[in-house]
Design a protein around this motif. Structure first.
Motif, PDB file in Angstrom:
ATOM      1  N   SER A   1       7.093   9.086  21.520  1.00 18.07           N
ATOM      2  CA  SER A   1       6.965   9.390  20.096  1.00 18.07           C
ATOM      3  C   SER A   1       7.464   8.241  19.231  1.00 18.07           C
ATOM      4  CB  SER A   1       7.762  10.655  19.765  1.00 18.07           C
ATOM      5  OG  SER A   1       9.152  10.429  19.949  1.00 18.07           O
ATOM      6  N   TRP A   2       8.157   7.285  19.868  1.00 23.60           N
ATOM      7  CA  TRP A   2       8.711   6.103  19.187  1.00 23.60           C
ATOM      8  C   TRP A   2       9.802   6.454  18.189  1.00 23.60           C
ATOM      9  CZ3 TRP A   2       7.077   2.517  22.207  1.00 23.60           C
ATOM     10  CH2 TRP A   2       5.786   2.587  22.754  1.00 23.60           C
ATOM     11  N   SER A   3      10.336   7.655  18.262  1.00 24.69           N
ATOM     12  CA  SER A   3      11.349   8.102  17.305  1.00 24.69           C
ATOM     13  C   SER A   3      12.597   7.233  17.357  1.00 24.69           C
ATOM     14  CB  SER A   3      11.717   9.566  17.569  1.00 24.69           C
ATOM     15  OG  SER A   3      10.604  10.403  17.375  1.00 24.69           O
ATOM     16  N   GLU A   4      13.071   6.934  18.577  1.00 20.69           N
ATOM     17  CA  GLU A   4      14.286   6.129  18.683  1.00 20.69           C
ATOM     18  C   GLU A   4      14.061   4.705  18.190  1.00 20.69           C
ATOM     19  OE1 GLU A   4      17.711   4.865  21.958  1.00 20.69           O
ATOM     20  OE2 GLU A   4      16.427   6.621  22.254  1.00 20.69           O
TER      21      GLU A   4
ATOM     22  N   THR B   1      14.095   4.710  14.432  1.00 21.18           N
ATOM     23  CA  THR B   1      15.475   4.822  13.950  1.00 21.18           C
ATOM     24  C   THR B   1      16.187   3.477  14.048  1.00 21.18           C
ATOM     25  OG1 THR B   1      15.576   7.153  14.612  1.00 21.18           O
ATOM     26  CG2 THR B   1      17.670   6.001  14.278  1.00 21.18           C
TER      27      THR B   1
ATOM     28  N   ASN C   1       0.816   5.510  14.615  1.00 17.35           N
ATOM     29  CA  ASN C   1       1.595   6.737  14.616  1.00 17.35           C
ATOM     30  C   ASN C   1       1.251   7.563  13.379  1.00 17.35           C
ATOM     31  OD1 ASN C   1       3.678   8.578  15.355  1.00 17.35           O
ATOM     32  ND2 ASN C   1       4.942   6.864  16.077  1.00 17.35           N
TER      33      ASN C   1
ATOM     34  N   LYS D   1       5.951   9.785  10.181  1.00 18.95           N
ATOM     35  CA  LYS D   1       7.003   9.129  10.959  1.00 18.95           C
ATOM     36  C   LYS D   1       7.305   7.725  10.440  1.00 18.95           C
ATOM     37  CE  LYS D   1       6.649  11.657  15.292  1.00 18.95           C
ATOM     38  NZ  LYS D   1       6.604  11.556  16.766  1.00 18.95           N
TER      39      LYS D   1
END
Length: 311
Positions: free
Chosen positions: A122-125, A128, A175, A179
């Motif tokens: 998800s590339w969330s980290e 961040t 994405n 996000k």
């Protein structure tokens, strides 16, 4: 020296690559990705329990290769990650991955060549991480902006902010816009600083005046460049026949003939954002005048102008 390479030498990296270039031959089931001394192993399976046994057997073969070549594996820097959909629950057993009878720890994300990849892709980290780096740089630029000319401020943006937005953008910025929103907010903040505009001013015109691409436009720019390189056979051989022209599917005339590509069906969101699907879809959406520019430098210049004028 009987084996290994001297540390810090000019020939060292090349000799090391030659020294380990047969490592992938130690296993026929694992897929190897080698970059200098950073080696990654991949296997695709539908069952975690089954894959653990297979991986442990293959790691024994790899361990034998290390011993035969007088090398050691850094267990402290070794780990494994399970990639799966966030909707799919992975049932784990008591079995664990071992190398030389030492347990390999599982992680939820891993840093690969400067990009954080999480278990659900998800590339969330990574988002961040990039947001924190950019926010820090913006704080520095803001504090000294009153004492610097506009040209230097713009140079600082491309030195301290833009590299975080552009590095690997082709992968992680394909994405959802939601996000990427926090990065766009940070971009708007620095653009107001560069333009010496009030904190609540609209930024669309400021982006155009400064010639700065927004985060989603950087992605379009990089994907467009990738597709142009593919169209003109300027990519590595690994991408040979990676895409298919629509004209290859139809012998009769259609509106979509030309240099448009066939867009594969994507069942999952993860695949929808991969270059295999997003690349052809984006390329097909570009104006025909852009797609038919033969030279890369001219294409990049015109694409940038197109994105700024349609921002």
């Amino acid at each position: 020296m009987k084996f290994g390479v001297p540390q810090g030498s000019i020939l060292g990296p090349l000799l090391f690559l030659i020294y380990i270039n047969d490592l992938p031959n130690s296993s026929s089931l694992l897929h190897f990705v080698l970059f200098a001394d950073d080696t990654n192993l991949f296997i695709s399976t539908s069952s975690y329990q089954h894959s653990v046994g297979v991986i442990n057997d293959e790691l024994k073969l790899i361990s034998d290769w290390f011993k035969a070549n007088k090398m050691s594996l850094n267990i402290g820097k070794s780990n494994y990650i399970l990639f799966s959909s966030n909707r799919k629950l992975i049932l784990q057993s008591d079995e664990t991955i071992l190398t030389d009878n030492i347990k390999v720890p599982r992680v939820l994300s891993v840093k690969f060549l400067g990009v954080f990849i999480d278990q659900h892709v998800s590339w969330s980290e990574h988002l961040t991480h990039v947001s924190a780096k950019i926010a820090k740089s913006i704080g520095v630029i803001t504090r000294i902006s009153a004492n610097l000319p506009n040209k230097i401020l713009l140079s600082l943006y491309y030195s301290l902010v833009y590299p975080y937005l552009s590095y690997g953008n082709l992968v992680w910025a394909s994405n959802y816009k939601t996000k990427l929103k926090r990065l766009l907010i940070l971009q708007k903040r620095i653009v107001r600083v560069l333009a010496r505009a009030p904190f609540n001013s609209h930024t669309s015109v400021l982006f155009q005046d400064l010639g700065i691409l927004k985060i989603d436009q950087i992605n379009i720019y990089q994907v467009g460049e990738f597709m142009h390189r593919y169209t003109h056979n300027q990519l590595p051989n690994a991408f040979s026949n990676y895409f298919k022209y629509i004209s290859d599917q139809h012998s009769h005339y259609t509106r979509n003939k030309g240099n448009k590509y066939l867009v594969d069906f994507s069942r999952t969101n993860i695949r929808k954002f991969t270059i295999a699907v997003w690349g052809p879809r984006l390329w097909n959406s570009l104006p025909s005048t852009l797609r038919h520019i033969p030279y890369l430098s001219a294409f990049k210049r015109k694409l940038r102008e197109y994105l700024l004028s349609n921002g």
